[in-house]
Design a protein around this motif. Structure first.
Motif, PDB file in Angstrom:
ATOM      1  N   GLN A 167       0.811  -1.202   0.000  1.00 33.89           N
ATOM      2  CA  GLN A 167       0.000   0.000   0.000  1.00 33.89           C
ATOM      3  C   GLN A 167       0.855   1.267   0.000  1.00 33.89           C
ATOM      4  OE1 GLN A 167      -3.280   0.059  -0.514  1.00 33.89           O
ATOM      5  NE2 GLN A 167      -3.117  -2.166  -0.706  1.00 33.89           N
ATOM      6  N   GLN A 168       2.143   1.099   0.115  1.00 28.48           N
ATOM      7  CA  GLN A 168       3.078   2.210   0.023  1.00 28.48           C
ATOM      8  C   GLN A 168       4.466   1.644  -0.240  1.00 28.48           C
ATOM      9  OE1 GLN A 168       3.129   4.259   3.764  1.00 28.48           O
ATOM     10  NE2 GLN A 168       3.642   2.450   4.949  1.00 28.48           N
ATOM     11  N   GLY A 169       5.401   2.524  -0.578  1.00 28.38           N
ATOM     12  CA  GLY A 169       6.737   1.979  -0.753  1.00 28.38           C
ATOM     13  C   GLY A 169       7.662   2.693  -1.703  1.00 28.38           C
ATOM     14  N   GLY A 170       8.445   3.626  -1.185  1.00 23.07           N
ATOM     15  CA  GLY A 170       9.622   4.120  -1.858  1.00 23.07           C
ATOM     16  C   GLY A 170       9.442   5.076  -3.006  1.00 23.07           C
ATOM     17  N   VAL A 171       8.219   5.365  -3.407  1.00 20.55           N
ATOM     18  CA  VAL A 171       8.004   6.273  -4.524  1.00 20.55           C
ATOM     19  C   VAL A 171       6.581   6.811  -4.431  1.00 20.55           C
ATOM     20  CG1 VAL A 171       7.120   4.505  -6.123  1.00 20.55           C
ATOM     21  CG2 VAL A 171       8.329   6.498  -7.032  1.00 20.55           C
ATOM     22  N   SER A 172       6.365   8.001  -4.976  1.00 17.47           N
ATOM     23  CA  SER A 172       5.042   8.605  -4.952  1.00 17.47           C
ATOM     24  C   SER A 172       4.685   9.144  -6.333  1.00 17.47           C
ATOM     25  CB  SER A 172       4.984   9.751  -3.934  1.00 17.47           C
ATOM     26  OG  SER A 172       5.759  10.849  -4.386  1.00 17.47           O
ATOM     27  N   SER A 173       3.413   9.462  -6.515  1.00 12.86           N
ATOM     28  CA  SER A 173       2.983  10.064  -7.779  1.00 12.86           C
ATOM     29  C   SER A 173       3.625  11.426  -7.974  1.00 12.86           C
ATOM     30  CB  SER A 173       1.460  10.177  -7.810  1.00 12.86           C
ATOM     31  OG  SER A 173       0.869   8.907  -7.889  1.00 12.86           O
ATOM     32  N   GLN A 174       3.825  12.161  -6.889  1.00 14.19           N
ATOM     33  CA  GLN A 174       4.485  13.460  -7.000  1.00 14.19           C
ATOM     34  C   GLN A 174       5.918  13.303  -7.497  1.00 14.19           C
ATOM     35  OE1 GLN A 174       3.083  16.785  -6.325  1.00 14.19           O
ATOM     36  NE2 GLN A 174       4.877  17.065  -7.640  1.00 14.19           N
ATOM     37  N   ASP A 175       6.604  12.237  -7.055  1.00 16.84           N
ATOM     38  CA  ASP A 175       7.956  11.964  -7.561  1.00 16.84           C
ATOM     39  C   ASP A 175       7.931  11.774  -9.078  1.00 16.84           C
ATOM     40  OD1 ASP A 175       8.987  11.994  -4.974  1.00 16.84           O
ATOM     41  OD2 ASP A 175       8.740   9.824  -4.723  1.00 16.84           O
ATOM     42  N   LEU A 176       6.934  11.038  -9.566  1.00 20.51           N
ATOM     43  CA  LEU A 176       6.832  10.789 -11.014  1.00 20.51           C
ATOM     44  C   LEU A 176       6.529  12.086 -11.753  1.00 20.51           C
ATOM     45  CD1 LEU A 176       6.890   8.762 -13.312  1.00 20.51           C
ATOM     46  CD2 LEU A 176       4.491   8.203 -12.815  1.00 20.51           C
ATOM     47  N   VAL A 177       5.639  12.902 -11.204  1.00 19.04           N
ATOM     48  CA  VAL A 177       5.334  14.211 -11.807  1.00 19.04           C
ATOM     49  C   VAL A 177       6.602  15.044 -11.923  1.00 19.04           C
ATOM     50  CG1 VAL A 177       4.198  16.426 -11.367  1.00 19.04           C
ATOM     51  CG2 VAL A 177       2.909  14.293 -11.137  1.00 19.04           C
ATOM     52  N   ASP A 178       7.368  15.100 -10.839  1.00 17.02           N
ATOM     53  CA  ASP A 178       8.602  15.906 -10.838  1.00 17.02           C
ATOM     54  C   ASP A 178       9.583  15.417 -11.898  1.00 17.02           C
ATOM     55  OD1 ASP A 178       7.539  17.364  -8.747  1.00 17.02           O
ATOM     56  OD2 ASP A 178       8.661  16.290  -7.193  1.00 17.02           O
ATOM     57  N   GLN A 179       9.679  14.096 -12.058  1.00 16.40           N
ATOM     58  CA  GLN A 179      10.635  13.555 -13.027  1.00 16.40           C
ATOM     59  C   GLN A 179      10.185  13.815 -14.461  1.00 16.40           C
ATOM     60  OE1 GLN A 179      13.453  12.619 -12.053  1.00 16.40           O
ATOM     61  NE2 GLN A 179      14.362  11.748 -13.909  1.00 16.40           N
ATOM     62  N   ILE A 180       8.876  13.671 -14.724  1.00 17.65           N
ATOM     63  CA  ILE A 180       8.358  13.982 -16.059  1.00 17.65           C
ATOM     64  C   ILE A 180       8.642  15.441 -16.400  1.00 17.65           C
ATOM     65  CG2 ILE A 180       6.243  14.251 -17.432  1.00 17.65           C
ATOM     66  CD1 ILE A 180       5.104  11.842 -15.869  1.00 17.65           C
ATOM     67  N   ASN A 181       8.455  16.316 -15.432  1.00 18.63           N
ATOM     68  CA  ASN A 181       8.663  17.753 -15.662  1.00 18.63           C
ATOM     69  C   ASN A 181      10.130  18.127 -15.809  1.00 18.63           C
ATOM     70  OD1 ASN A 181       5.944  18.302 -15.714  1.00 18.63           O
ATOM     71  ND2 ASN A 181       5.819  18.832 -13.540  1.00 18.63           N
ATOM     72  N   ARG A 182      11.032  17.242 -15.414  1.00 20.81           N
ATOM     73  CA  ARG A 182      12.456  17.484 -15.690  1.00 20.81           C
ATOM     74  C   ARG A 182      12.726  17.324 -17.182  1.00 20.81           C
ATOM     75  NH1 ARG A 182      13.231  14.703 -10.556  1.00 20.81           N
ATOM     76  NH2 ARG A 182      14.031  16.194  -9.050  1.00 20.81           N
ATOM     77  N   TYR A 183      11.983  16.446 -17.830  1.00 19.29           N
ATOM     78  CA  TYR A 183      12.105  16.278 -19.285  1.00 19.29           C
ATOM     79  C   TYR A 183      11.393  17.414 -20.021  1.00 19.29           C
ATOM     80  CZ  TYR A 183      13.804  11.491 -18.588  1.00 19.29           C
ATOM     81  OH  TYR A 183      14.531  10.388 -18.230  1.00 19.29           O
ATOM     82  N   THR A 184      10.156  17.705 -19.603  1.00 13.97           N
ATOM     83  CA  THR A 184       9.362  18.766 -20.232  1.00 13.97           C
ATOM     84  C   THR A 184       8.656  19.554 -19.137  1.00 13.97           C
ATOM     85  OG1 THR A 184       8.935  17.279 -22.113  1.00 13.97           O
ATOM     86  CG2 THR A 184       7.617  19.305 -21.973  1.00 13.97           C
TER      87      THR A 184
END
Length: 276
Positions: free
Chosen positions: A214-231
């Motif tokens: 139910q949790q573990g080492g990564v979040s949706s906000q982390d993914l958002v931040d990484q996508i925004n590093r590309y664009t």
């Protein structure tokens, strides 16, 4: 990735499966996929390869998206098949994307090996309208098209968005993505972040966990931040579904293509966009 922690462990499953094919059996394998083709060489059975590249037993040639004026019976694309020096076709598909041509080629390779009726094969492929939650058209609102797709892995996401871009090259692709499992999101984090290149915008829901996590080492906000590093500004974290539906309806314009995507219940958002 929790079951197959390495590429070697993943490929071993395929090797074990291939070695169960009896000598009188036969194998159909993608000749365009280097590792699949390599693994298949170790099996001493009759083998057919399929794909777009020269040298395949069954090869797609002259693939094209049909213009609107030619889309009879729901057909979206057309391709011919090269088999033993002969051109077979044209085959028509109600499905978009090169990956669906590859799926059709696999079917054609099996059928040709079994010497099935070619006319019946062409009719069957032309009549296949797809499966639920794969490039599924949900409806139209305010001139925007709403689709739903089960893609929840980077390779699937890229293939699906490539198909949408091929079909709607001049329209804005707006994705609402529901990540599935913390383990997969973490293990394939970089691949996920780079898989939305063809989307104009991406809204990321909270990660849909499994019964094991139910949790573990990564979040949706982390993914958002990484996508925004590309664009920069492409991705947005969307924890409030009701607010996301209202925002999508408020901002959608005629010609937009809204795509809900993921293995969870993200399809409910597509329905809400049409019904709210």
């Amino acid at each position: 990735p929790d079951y197959f922690p390495t590429v070697g462990a993943y490929e071993q499953i395929f090797s074990d499966f291939l070695n169960r094919i009896p000598r009188h059996g036969f194998l159909v394998v993608s000749g365009d996929h280097a590792r699949a083709e390599f693994l298949s060489r170790a099996v001493a059975v009759s083998r057919s390869t399929y794909g777009f590249l020269a040298g395949n037993t069954v090869r797609a040639v002259e693939q094209r998206i049909l213009p609107a004026s030619e889309r009879q019976a729901g057909a979206l694309q057309e391709f011919s098949v090269e088999y033993q020096g002969e051109h077979l076709g044209p085959f028509r598909l109600q499905l978009a994307g090169r990956h669906n041509v590859e799926n059709a080629l696999a079917v054609i390779a099996v059928a040709l090996h079994l010497k099935l009726d070619l006319a019946g094969l062409m009719k069957g492929i032309a009549g296949f309208s797809g499966t639920k939650r794969r490039f599924e058209y949900i409806g139209t609102r305010q001139g925007a098209l709403v689709y739903d797709d089960y893609a929840h892995h980077p390779v699937e996401i890229q293939a699906t968005l490539a198909a949408f871009h091929e079909l709607y090259p001049d329209q804005h692709l707006k994705v609402i993505f529901h990540p599935h499992t913390f383990t997969r999101t973490k293990a394939l984090f970089e691949a996920f972040a780079s898989s939305f290149e063809l989307a104009e915008s991406v809204s990321i829901l909270d990660i849909y966990g499994s019964a094991r996590e139910q949790q573990g080492g990564v979040s949706s906000q982390d993914l958002v931040d990484q996508i925004n590093r590309y664009t920069p500004t492409k991705a947005t974290y969307a924890p409030d579904r009701a607010a996301l539906v209202k925002k999508t309806i408020r901002e959608m314009q005629a010609g937009d293509v809204i795509i809900t995507m993921g293995a969870g219940d993200v399809w409910q958002i597509a329905q809400a966009i049409l019904e709210t």
